[in-house]
Design a protein around this motif. Structure first.
Motif, PDB file in Angstrom:
ATOM      1  N   ASP A 155      57.757  32.505  99.340  1.00 48.52           N
ATOM      2  CA  ASP A 155      56.922  31.787  98.377  1.00 48.52           C
ATOM      3  C   ASP A 155      57.717  30.766  97.555  1.00 48.52           C
ATOM      4  N   ASN A 156      58.844  30.272  98.131  1.00 50.35           N
ATOM      5  CA  ASN A 156      59.632  29.243  97.446  1.00 50.35           C
ATOM      6  C   ASN A 156      58.945  27.886  97.576  1.00 50.35           C
ATOM      7  N   LEU A 157      59.051  27.064  96.528  1.00 49.63           N
ATOM      8  CA  LEU A 157      58.446  25.738  96.524  1.00 49.63           C
ATOM      9  C   LEU A 157      59.541  24.690  96.551  1.00 49.63           C
ATOM     10  N   ALA A 158      59.486  23.770  97.536  1.00 51.59           N
ATOM     11  CA  ALA A 158      60.507  22.729  97.667  1.00 51.59           C
ATOM     12  C   ALA A 158      59.839  21.389  97.915  1.00 51.59           C
ATOM     13  N   GLU A 159      60.347  20.340  97.246  1.00 51.91           N
ATOM     14  CA  GLU A 159      59.792  19.002  97.424  1.00 51.91           C
ATOM     15  C   GLU A 159      60.136  18.460  98.801  1.00 51.91           C
ATOM     16  N   VAL A 160      59.187  17.809  99.421  1.00 54.32           N
ATOM     17  CA  VAL A 160      59.369  17.234 100.751  1.00 54.32           C
ATOM     18  C   VAL A 160      59.763  15.761 100.605  1.00 54.32           C
ATOM     19  N   PRO A 161      60.836  15.313 101.271  1.00 55.55           N
ATOM     20  CA  PRO A 161      61.187  13.888 101.234  1.00 55.55           C
ATOM     21  C   PRO A 161      60.017  13.031 101.717  1.00 55.55           C
ATOM     22  N   THR A 162      59.686  11.997 100.963  1.00 56.27           N
ATOM     23  CA  THR A 162      58.523  11.159 101.264  1.00 56.27           C
ATOM     24  C   THR A 162      58.905   9.687 101.274  1.00 56.27           C
ATOM     25  N   PHE A 163      58.348   8.956 102.236  1.00 59.32           N
ATOM     26  CA  PHE A 163      58.531   7.510 102.317  1.00 59.32           C
ATOM     27  C   PHE A 163      57.211   6.847 101.943  1.00 59.32           C
ATOM     28  N   ASN A 164      57.220   6.076 100.862  1.00 61.09           N
ATOM     29  CA  ASN A 164      56.045   5.309 100.459  1.00 61.09           C
ATOM     30  C   ASN A 164      56.151   3.918 101.073  1.00 61.09           C
ATOM     31  N   LEU A 165      55.188   3.546 101.896  1.00 61.92           N
ATOM     32  CA  LEU A 165      55.218   2.262 102.603  1.00 61.92           C
ATOM     33  C   LEU A 165      54.194   1.314 101.996  1.00 61.92           C
ATOM     34  N   PHE A 166      54.694   0.247 101.380  1.00 65.82           N
ATOM     35  CA  PHE A 166      53.831  -0.756 100.747  1.00 65.82           C
ATOM     36  C   PHE A 166      53.872  -2.038 101.587  1.00 65.82           C
ATOM     37  N   LYS A 167      52.790  -2.350 102.256  1.00 59.32           N
ATOM     38  CA  LYS A 167      52.739  -3.543 103.106  1.00 59.32           C
ATOM     39  C   LYS A 167      52.113  -4.684 102.306  1.00 59.32           C
ATOM     40  N   LEU A 168      52.987  -5.480 101.694  1.00 58.35           N
ATOM     41  CA  LEU A 168      52.556  -6.488 100.728  1.00 58.35           C
ATOM     42  C   LEU A 168      51.646  -7.545 101.335  1.00 58.35           C
ATOM     43  N   HIS A 169      51.795  -7.813 102.612  1.00 58.93           N
ATOM     44  CA  HIS A 169      50.974  -8.835 103.267  1.00 58.93           C
ATOM     45  C   HIS A 169      49.959  -8.234 104.236  1.00 58.93           C
ATOM     46  N   GLY A 170      49.649  -6.952 104.041  1.00 58.33           N
ATOM     47  CA  GLY A 170      48.691  -6.327 104.929  1.00 58.33           C
ATOM     48  C   GLY A 170      49.354  -5.839 106.205  1.00 58.33           C
ATOM     49  N   SER A 171      48.538  -5.471 107.191  1.00 64.97           N
ATOM     50  CA  SER A 171      49.061  -4.893 108.421  1.00 64.97           C
ATOM     51  C   SER A 171      48.120  -5.170 109.573  1.00 64.97           C
ATOM     52  N   THR A 172      48.699  -5.185 110.774  1.00 62.42           N
ATOM     53  CA  THR A 172      47.857  -5.364 111.957  1.00 62.42           C
ATOM     54  C   THR A 172      47.004  -4.134 112.224  1.00 62.42           C
ATOM     55  N   SER A 173      47.288  -3.041 111.537  1.00 64.50           N
ATOM     56  CA  SER A 173      46.475  -1.831 111.693  1.00 64.50           C
ATOM     57  C   SER A 173      45.360  -1.752 110.651  1.00 64.50           C
ATOM     58  N   TRP A 174      45.286  -2.747 109.770  1.00 59.52           N
ATOM     59  CA  TRP A 174      44.241  -2.749 108.750  1.00 59.52           C
ATOM     60  C   TRP A 174      43.000  -3.465 109.270  1.00 59.52           C
ATOM     61  N   ALA A 175      41.863  -2.976 108.864  1.00 64.67           N
ATOM     62  CA  ALA A 175      40.603  -3.611 109.247  1.00 64.67           C
ATOM     63  C   ALA A 175      39.659  -3.590 108.056  1.00 64.67           C
ATOM     64  N   ALA A 176      39.061  -4.735 107.769  1.00 63.49           N
ATOM     65  CA  ALA A 176      38.084  -4.819 106.683  1.00 63.49           C
ATOM     66  C   ALA A 176      36.742  -4.291 107.181  1.00 63.49           C
ATOM     67  N   ARG A 177      36.135  -3.458 106.373  1.00 62.11           N
ATOM     68  CA  ARG A 177      34.865  -2.850 106.783  1.00 62.11           C
ATOM     69  C   ARG A 177      33.983  -2.646 105.570  1.00 62.11           C
ATOM     70  N   LYS A 178      32.703  -2.860 105.735  1.00 58.84           N
ATOM     71  CA  LYS A 178      31.743  -2.645 104.656  1.00 58.84           C
ATOM     72  C   LYS A 178      31.113  -1.275 104.802  1.00 58.84           C
ATOM     73  N   ILE A 179      31.098  -0.526 103.700  1.00 58.51           N
ATOM     74  CA  ILE A 179      30.493   0.807 103.718  1.00 58.51           C
ATOM     75  C   ILE A 179      29.354   0.855 102.708  1.00 58.51           C
ATOM     76  N   ASP A 180      28.364   1.628 103.026  1.00 59.01           N
ATOM     77  CA  ASP A 180      27.164   1.742 102.189  1.00 59.01           C
ATOM     78  C   ASP A 180      27.362   2.841 101.152  1.00 59.01           C
ATOM     79  N   LEU A 181      27.285   2.469  99.881  1.00 58.56           N
ATOM     80  CA  LEU A 181      27.451   3.429  98.787  1.00 58.56           C
ATOM     81  C   LEU A 181      26.125   3.751  98.107  1.00 58.56           C
ATOM     82  N   GLY A 182      25.047   3.558  98.830  1.00 62.07           N
ATOM     83  CA  GLY A 182      23.726   3.841  98.266  1.00 62.07           C
ATOM     84  C   GLY A 182      23.099   2.586  97.690  1.00 62.07           C
ATOM     85  N   GLU A 183      23.397   2.313  96.409  1.00 61.90           N
ATOM     86  CA  GLU A 183      22.793   1.146  95.760  1.00 61.90           C
ATOM     87  C   GLU A 183      23.574  -0.136  96.029  1.00 61.90           C
ATOM     88  N   GLU A 184      24.797  -0.005  96.511  1.00 60.31           N
ATOM     89  CA  GLU A 184      25.594  -1.200  96.782  1.00 60.31           C
ATOM     90  C   GLU A 184      26.415  -1.019  98.037  1.00 60.31           C
TER      91      GLU A 184
END
Length: 413
Positions: free
Chosen positions: A168-197
């Motif tokens: 039951d020991n708790l240890a932090e996991v090494p994490t890499f935060n990736l910030f793609k300042l100019h977007g990515s080829t894996s990104w896709a713009a999509r519209k989702i329905d939130l009910g009223e908007e």
């Protein structure tokens, strides 16, 4: 920090152990597969500033530049996604980079600092994501959700831990935060329905479907496009260009319509204006700026020419206002050192906290070493890894023999 071309292993070890780690990766970091394309940004900016030629002719030239950019920077991601032999060099580069940093995080002596690395990049390729997946590292790219992963800057900054099943020991996991300042080829713009908007969001799409569609329309438009390469003089090309025929205009329009499906910030001088209009891009630049303001931070700059004036200004401002920030820039070639210093005002930095490093200058061009992501990892960061236990020079064979203890008679007590 002295502004010299030297950084000792001991100095770097102290920095890595005791500072918040941040990296800024530019096009040069992915040069193993995505070759730098020259002055694409200047060309596209020039095309936005001239107005004495017909719009259809201008669109023809612009489409030609985007076709060059697509073939050099976007389409090679197909090899990365499919992990073909062509992508082996760049994936091995990123595997070595991430593996080394992960080990350094695991062995970090500070219990105060999070075991995290922030990787900011202007690249739109997927090399980091694929390499991290292969190594099964914890990568936070800003997406959450399984059925429909949606991007949000609020997903960054999460500290992840793992609890052992037995004790039951708790240890932090090494994490890499990736910030793609100019977007990515894996990104896709999509519209989702939130009910009223209806809301437009960025979703994750690692398939090659969009690439295939763009490639198809590009092949159809080939005869209507001009040849573009590094040596192209955009002003001459524009002067010599003629108006496309209606059929050519149609195929050029089809290509650009498919290309614009990509959720990336295109390389133009007005990209900051586009970034502000899109809340996601704006949030990423804000995070980059705030990260550099954090006390006791270091920013390693690799493969970035510092020509992007918006990112460059954020770096310069942070260097002036945060004296505890250290900025270490790796110049690809020794001839680029002074240009990088000039762009960052390094010689005028009031806090003396901008260091530009390069390989020693060699007399012969063929002998000249350069700083790539791979060579920087091996030269600077791998020496910081814990060394394997040294084998003994000799072995002493000690043999013990156990005998029964002596028993004394009563008369001998």
């Amino acid at each position: 920090m002295n502004q010299t071309n030297h950084l000792s292993v001991e100095e770097l070890r102290d920095i890595v152990q005791d500072a918040h780690l941040n990296f800024l990766l530019g096009a040069g970091a992915s040069a193993d597969l995505f070759a730098p394309l020259g002055a694409v940004e200047d060309w596209l900016t020039y095309l936005t500033q001239i107005g004495d030629i017909p719009a259809t002719t201008l669109n023809r030239v612009r489409a030609s530049v985007y076709a060059y950019f697509f073939e050099g920077v976007i389409d090679p991601n197909t090899s990365v996604i499919n992990e073909t032999v062509v992508a082996d060099p760049i994936l091995e580069t990123y595997r070595g980079f991430l593996r080394t940093l992960n080990t350094l995080l695991v062995r970090r002596r500070s219990s105060i600092l999070d075991k995290q690395v922030n990787i900011f990049t202007t690249n739109v390729d997927l090399a980091t994501e694929v390499a991290a997946e292969e190594l099964q590292l914890e990568l936070n790219d800003g997406f959450s959700g399984r059925y429909l992963p949606i991007f949000s800057a609020s997903n960054f900054g999460t500290v992840k831990s793992r609890r052992s099943l037995q004790y039951d020991n708790l240890a932090e996991v090494p994490t890499f935060n990736l910030f793609k300042l100019h977007g990515s080829t894996s990104w896709a713009a999509r519209k989702i329905d939130l009910g009223e908007e209806t809301k437009e969001v960025i979703t994750f799409n690692p398939s090659t479907e969009v690439f295939d569609a763009i490639r198809g329309t590009l092949q159809t438009a080939k005869d209507a496009l001009y040849e573009v390469d590094k040596k192209t003089k955009i002003d001459k090309l524009t002067r010599d260009a003629d108006e496309p025929t209606p059929s050519e205009e149609a195929v050029l329009g089809a290509f650009m319509a498919e290309y614009e499906r990509l959720a990336i910030v295109n390389p133009t001088k007005d990209k900051f204006g586009l970034t502000v209009l899109n809340q996601n891009y704006y949030d990423l630049l804000r995070i980059f700026s705030n990260t550099l303001e954090k006390e006791n931070s270091v920013l390693f700059v690799i493969g970035f020419s510092c020509r992007d004036e918006h990112i460059r200004e954020l770096i310069i401002r942070a260097a002036r206002t945060n004296p505890t920030l250290q900025i270490i820039v790796f110049a690809y070639h020794p001839d680029e050192v002074q240009a990088l210093k000039d762009r960052l005002n390094a010689d005028l930095a009031a806090n003396g906290n901008i260091l530009v490093l390069s390989t020693p200058k060699k007399a012969k061009k063929a002998d000249q070493e350069t700083y790539t992501l791979s060579s920087i990892t091996k030269t600077f960061f791998e020496p910081l890894l814990p060394k394997a236990p040294r084998k003994p020079d000799s072995v002493v064979d000690v043999r013990l023999k156990l005998t029964e203890p002596l028993e004394l008679d009563d008369d001998q007590h």
